[in-house]
Write a protein that holds these residues in place. Structure first.
Motif, PDB file in Angstrom:
ATOM      1  N   ARG A   1       0.667  -1.247  -0.350  1.00  0.00           N
ATOM      2  CA  ARG A   1      -0.471  -0.057   0.183  1.00  0.00           C
ATOM      3  C   ARG A   1       1.667   0.974  -0.080  1.00  0.00           C
ATOM      4  NH1 ARG A   1      -2.355  -1.264   4.078  1.00  0.00           N
ATOM      5  NH2 ARG A   1      -2.577   0.323   5.610  1.00  0.00           N
ATOM      6  N   CYS A   2       1.935   1.338   0.826  1.00  0.00           N
ATOM      7  CA  CYS A   2       2.909   2.911   1.270  1.00  0.00           C
ATOM      8  C   CYS A   2       3.888   3.112   0.269  1.00  0.00           C
ATOM      9  CB  CYS A   2       2.688   2.577   3.126  1.00  0.00           C
ATOM     10  SG  CYS A   2       1.589   2.983   3.533  1.00  0.00           S
ATOM     11  N   GLY A   3       4.539   1.143  -0.229  1.00  0.00           N
ATOM     12  CA  GLY A   3       5.533   1.229  -0.933  1.00  0.00           C
ATOM     13  C   GLY A   3       6.497   0.436   0.606  1.00  0.00           C
TER      14      GLY A   3
ATOM     15  N   ALA B   1       2.075  -3.908  -6.846  1.00  0.00           N
ATOM     16  CA  ALA B   1       0.663  -4.139  -7.031  1.00  0.00           C
ATOM     17  C   ALA B   1      -0.399  -3.112  -6.231  1.00  0.00           C
ATOM     18  CB  ALA B   1       0.192  -5.327  -6.412  1.00  0.00           C
ATOM     19  N   GLY B   2       0.115  -2.871  -5.334  1.00  0.00           N
ATOM     20  CA  GLY B   2      -0.741  -1.384  -4.621  1.00  0.00           C
ATOM     21  C   GLY B   2      -1.056   0.080  -5.171  1.00  0.00           C
ATOM     22  N   PHE B   3       0.240   0.257  -5.942  1.00  0.00           N
ATOM     23  CA  PHE B   3       0.555   1.221  -6.162  1.00  0.00           C
ATOM     24  C   PHE B   3       0.275   1.406  -8.123  1.00  0.00           C
ATOM     25  CE2 PHE B   3       5.127   2.427  -4.154  1.00  0.00           C
ATOM     26  CZ  PHE B   3       4.707   2.711  -3.445  1.00  0.00           C
ATOM     27  N   LYS B   4       0.308   0.021  -8.604  1.00  0.00           N
ATOM     28  CA  LYS B   4      -0.196  -0.612  -9.505  1.00  0.00           C
ATOM     29  C   LYS B   4      -1.726   0.159 -10.110  1.00  0.00           C
ATOM     30  CE  LYS B   4       2.675  -3.806 -11.838  1.00  0.00           C
ATOM     31  NZ  LYS B   4       2.781  -5.657 -11.819  1.00  0.00           N
ATOM     32  N   ALA B   5      -3.042  -0.949  -8.859  1.00  0.00           N
ATOM     33  CA  ALA B   5      -3.955   0.047  -8.640  1.00  0.00           C
ATOM     34  C   ALA B   5      -3.972   1.309  -8.371  1.00  0.00           C
ATOM     35  CB  ALA B   5      -4.822  -1.118  -7.748  1.00  0.00           C
TER      36      ALA B   5
ATOM     37  N   MET C   1       6.109   7.779 -10.574  1.00  0.00           N
ATOM     38  CA  MET C   1       6.969   7.918 -10.417  1.00  0.00           C
ATOM     39  C   MET C   1       7.752   6.623  -9.036  1.00  0.00           C
ATOM     40  SD  MET C   1      10.151  10.232 -11.104  1.00  0.00           S
ATOM     41  CE  MET C   1      10.703   9.843 -10.743  1.00  0.00           C
ATOM     42  N   ALA C   2       6.660   7.052  -8.212  1.00  0.00           N
ATOM     43  CA  ALA C   2       6.917   5.492  -6.817  1.00  0.00           C
ATOM     44  C   ALA C   2       6.989   4.298  -7.981  1.00  0.00           C
ATOM     45  CB  ALA C   2       5.386   5.726  -6.532  1.00  0.00           C
ATOM     46  N   LEU C   3       6.661   3.843  -8.843  1.00  0.00           N
ATOM     47  CA  LEU C   3       6.614   2.587  -9.714  1.00  0.00           C
ATOM     48  C   LEU C   3       8.401   2.552 -10.504  1.00  0.00           C
ATOM     49  CD1 LEU C   3       2.874   1.864 -11.562  1.00  0.00           C
ATOM     50  CD2 LEU C   3       4.275   0.565  -9.996  1.00  0.00           C
ATOM     51  N   THR C   4       8.724   3.236 -10.571  1.00  0.00           N
ATOM     52  CA  THR C   4       9.373   3.309 -11.080  1.00  0.00           C
ATOM     53  C   THR C   4      10.366   2.550 -10.019  1.00  0.00           C
ATOM     54  OG1 THR C   4      11.119   5.441 -10.650  1.00  0.00           O
ATOM     55  CG2 THR C   4       9.520   5.217 -13.105  1.00  0.00           C
ATOM     56  N   PHE C   5      10.576   2.837  -8.955  1.00  0.00           N
ATOM     57  CA  PHE C   5      11.296   2.352  -8.036  1.00  0.00           C
ATOM     58  C   PHE C   5      10.688   0.802  -7.980  1.00  0.00           C
ATOM     59  CE2 PHE C   5      12.149   6.913  -7.644  1.00  0.00           C
ATOM     60  CZ  PHE C   5      13.406   7.185  -7.218  1.00  0.00           C
ATOM     61  N   GLU C   6       9.542   0.587  -7.810  1.00  0.00           N
ATOM     62  CA  GLU C   6       8.789  -0.749  -6.782  1.00  0.00           C
ATOM     63  C   GLU C   6       8.426  -0.875  -8.235  1.00  0.00           C
ATOM     64  OE1 GLU C   6       7.082  -0.444  -3.151  1.00  0.00           O
ATOM     65  OE2 GLU C   6       8.411   0.648  -2.745  1.00  0.00           O
TER      66      GLU C   6
END
Lengths: 175, 652
Positions: free
Chosen positions: A117-119, A158-162, A149-154
């Motif tokens: 959820r939070c990274g 799945a939470g970020f993707k959603a 941007m967050a997704l480039t690090f992680e």
């Protein structure tokens, strides 16, 4: 309920290789087994290895049987609980260990979900936080940028993707 | 020949013994055809001990020498809430023993709680021996599912003191379910609602053809039928204070009268809509005025008085349903256990909560001991096809820094189970590691029950963190916790010392067993052939009536119309000592005891009783520990309340 059904050699052999078996192997089920399969397997193993089923065993055999029984219970305890099972399957897939601490297994999954959820990385968390702030302020475009941007690090989060998907949907709906 | 093993339901208020023979379970009645006996122990001036319903009758006249509800205190530390509460309610002296233990002092003699319970168990052993005509040395004893390790250990100790090998400490609701489903070839999910005298448990089980699996158990050890009585006592006492400006709570005799009246009124409310309580002489004031109580209570009034108590039980039920992942609609049956569940008000509430009427074919006073008997028979190979898979009711936790705890084994985990944690030393060349073990659901250490403090030593000396000690926490099928430790590098067992425990030490146990204290109960045969024990004749279901009937003059006290009259009883009515002995008061009284084995001192084989895997845990007092402390735990500026250990987060 009697030991006549179980071979002393079988007990000794199983107690020797017990540490090399994962929980599924120990209960003699497939990793895809359903909860009711797991329960049935636990009952079957208990009929064979539970201390009450082996009252006439003595000495080392009794000890070995007891150790197996406790391990069988542990396997059941982990696999019957969805959260614990998820955490265990993770661990098993990583090849780190064939066992998991039952008390920590639940937390492990909660932590994983929290990370989702939070990274899980400092940068991931940072940009996720920024995205949340943008969203509160009504800045949809900013939020989308930050979560990307967050997704480039992680990349696998799945939470970020959603979240990204949801934000895009909302943007589409507005325009 | 088959081995004989009985099942004993050692209750807060009543105790019951059963035996399974030739595939049939029977509740064993005592010499007076009573199927349950009050868990009350009365101490006579000559040192002899009386147990059961007649002992209960003595509480009116000599409350300080009559111990009831010992189960509320067993396995507790002196500083616990329950002990303080008991001190306020009971007239007998509750004192502190070394190591925060609890003792009962009667006629200048001290007794531990296991000793008191052993006297009740001894009585059950003798009842069983009368029935089978030979020595009975094996038993399954039941405890509330929510009992912690201290309470289970203490109950097991009581069995040993009574000369019984305790085959299993069994959870009461599990026993009830076993009695209900044994041999029925059923496939059902049931809830067992067990409201005893002092505890409440609810268990959800799945009963299969040969397996009884407990899915969840929850409970409250501070809630029981006694609390329902207390509400009536308060009503009466408050009314008395308002009317006379004298508090009957301050007078032990007056208080016992109120207690008995409240209990009788409660039971009577199961039958009648309205009960009139009439006590002519509650107490006599300094100027000689005799003050009494006249009070009428209706079922509706009683319902209001106890409404919150009943709601509390359903909160526990909510938890159990949630933990078992079921809803009440998934249940095929609801079983009621415990005398208080006879109250219509509880039956109705249970029916409303579970959306189905509770089973009518189960006797709430006897079903637990019957289940214990079935399990006892299966443990000696007499009964088959009844495997119990039970759970541990409470989180097992270890103390960590800052007065906190973390769980090692969570509640509702099936047993037997074992978990290993690795600890490491905190300082260079540290010689020992100390671990506090708790049971309870709270993060704060202080909110949980402390099971003990363990000190592990004897491992290799090395720089800090180099020594790794594997500590294994095992919960056995009795629900009893065993803690052992090994040095990871050498594989050698570390020596373990329990530095705080509510248990009696092995030496103390040996002394108690050697003194054969329990044999004072119902001394089988005195030279003149008289018995020291008498159980009053009574109807099996009405122990109150039994309490009233020991003196013929008191027989009229319980009126058929539901009103209760205590006017016949006065402290100076105390019966002469001789009359409490069974000199053949009923015909079978003499028969019943003359086949009991002489001496009464059964030998106990400690080695056999001790768990073979359990490291022989030695015990020392806190004081000894402190004086022997080498100061290794003193860390500069450390304000850590917890033991100084570091948890290595890795699975074993």
């Amino acid at each position: 309920m009697s030991t006549s059904t179980i071979d002393a050699l079988e007990i000794t052999a199983l107690s020797k290789i017990m540490d090399e078996l994962d929980y599924y192997q120990l209960l003699n089920i497939e990793p895809s087994a359903s909860t009711s399969d797991i329960r049935r397997a636990f009952h079957n193993s208990s009929r064979t290895f539970h201390p009450d089923a082996n009252l006439d065993l003595t000495g080392d055999l009794r000890k070995q049987c007891r150790q197996i029984s406790k391990r069988v219970t542990e396997a059941y305890c982990v696999l019957r609980d969805t959260r614990r099972r998820l955490a265990y399957d993770d661990k098993r897939a990583n090849g780190t260990s064939l066992r998991i601490q039952i008390a920590e297994a639940r937390n492990a999954h909660v932590e994983r979900r929290k990370a989702e959820r939070c990274g899980a990385t400092p940068q991931g968390r940072q940009f996720h936080g920024k995205a949340e702030t943008d969203l509160k302020a009504g800045n949809l475009a900013g939020a989308i940028q930050n979560i990307q941007m967050a997704l480039t690090f992680e990349a696998g989060n799945a939470g970020f993707k959603a979240m990204l998907e949801e934000l895009r949907e909302r943007k589409k709906a507005i325009s | 020949m088959a081995e004989i093993a009985v099942g004993i339901d050692l209750g807060t208020s009543n105790t019951c013994v059963s035996l399974m023979r030739d595939g049939k379970v029977e509740v064993l009645d005592n010499a007076f055809a009573e199927r349950t006996s009050a868990s009350v122990v009365h101490f006579h001036e000559d040192g002899s001990v009386e147990v059961g319903n007649s002992a209960k009758a003595k509480v009116i006249h000599s409350p300080a020498e009559t111990v009831s509800s010992a189960k509320r205190l067993i396995g507790r530390y002196y500083f616990s809430e329950e002990v303080k509460k008991a001190q306020a309610v009971y007239a007998y002296e509750i004192i502190e023993a070394p190591n925060h233990g609890v003792r009962i002092e009667i006629r200048e003699e001290e007794f531990s709680l296991p000793e008191i319970s052993a006297m009740v168990l001894r009585e059950m052993k003798q009842i069983a021996e009368h029935h089978v005509g030979e020595s009975v040395t094996k038993a399954v004893i039941t405890v509330p599912a929510y009992f912690n390790d201290n309470q289970r250990q203490a109950t097991k100790d009581a069995g040993r003191i009574a000369g019984l090998e305790v085959l299993r400490i069994l959870n009461e609701p599990t026993a009830a379910a076993l009695a209900y489903g044994f041999g029925m070839g059923m496939n059902q999910r049931v809830a067992v609602y067990d409201l005893g005298g002092g505890t409440f448990d609810v268990s959800v089980l799945e009963i299969g053809k040969d397996i009884f699996e407990v899915l969840a158990t929850c409970g409250d050890t501070f809630l029981g039928g006694d609390d329902f009585d207390d509400r009536i006592i308060d009503l009466l006492a408050d009314g008395f204070v308002a009317e006379h400006n004298v508090n009957p709570r301050n007078d032990p005799y007056a208080f016992e009268r109120l207690k008995l009246a409240a209990e009788t009124a409660k039971n009577q409310l199961s039958i009648d809509e309205e009960v009139h309580i009439s006590i002519a002489d509650v107490l006599t004031t300094e100027d000689g005025t005799v003050l009494g109580i006249e009070h009428t209570i209706t079922r509706a009034e009683f319902a209001v008085l106890v409404h919150d108590l009943i709601q509390r039980t359903f909160k526990v039920c909510d938890e159990a349903m949630q933990q078992s992942d079921l809803t009440v609609r998934d249940l095929d049956g609801v079983i009621l256990v415990g005398g208080p569940t006879r109250l219509p008000i509880i039956r109705e509430a249970v029916e409303a909560y579970f959306q189905q009427p509770p089973r009518q074919d189960v006797d709430p006073d006897e079903v637990v001991s019957m289940g214990a008997a079935i399990h006892a028979a299966s443990l000696v190979g007499e009964a088959k096809d009844a495997m119990l898979l039970d759970v541990t009711p409470l989180d097992l936790r270890i103390g960590v820094a800052g007065g906190l705890t973390e769980p090692v084994i969570e509640r509702n985990t099936p047993v037997p189970i074992e978990q290993t944690r690795t600890f490491t030393t905190f300082q260079d060349h540290q010689e020992s590691v100390q671990i506090s073990v708790y049971q309870g659901d709270h993060r704060m250490a202080a909110d949980n029950a402390l099971l003990g403090e363990f000190e592990f030593s004897g491992f290799t000396k090395a720089p800090r963190s180099d020594v790794k000690i594997d500590v294994t926490f095992e919960i056995d099928p009795d629900g009893i916790v065993n803690v052992t430790a090994t040095d990871q590098t050498t594989g050698a067992a570390a020596s373990t010392q329990i530095t705080l425990s509510s248990r009696l030490g092995e030496t103390q146990m040996d002394q108690i067993i050697a003194s054969d204290l329990a044999a004072r109960v119902a001394t089988p045969s005195t030279p003149d052939g008289e018995q020291h024990i008498q159980l009053s004749p009574a109807s099996p279901c009405d122990s109150i009536a039994a309490a009233q009937e020991t003196n013929p003059a008191e027989e009229s006290a319980l009126f058929g119309d539901g009103s209760v009259d205590f006017s016949e009883e006065r402290p100076d009515d105390l019966e002469p000592e001789s009359s409490v002995r069974a000199t053949g008061g009923t015909e079978n009284a003499e028969e019943s005891y003359d086949i009991i084995m002489g001496g009464g001192g059964d030998e106990i084989d400690l080695d056999q009783i001790d768990d073979e895997e359990l490291i022989q845990l030695t015990e020392e007092t806190v004081d000894e520990r402190e004086s022997g402390n080498d100061g290794l735990f003193d860390t500069s500026g450390a304000d850590l309340a917890g033991p100084e250990i570091e948890l290595v987060k890795e699975a074993k």
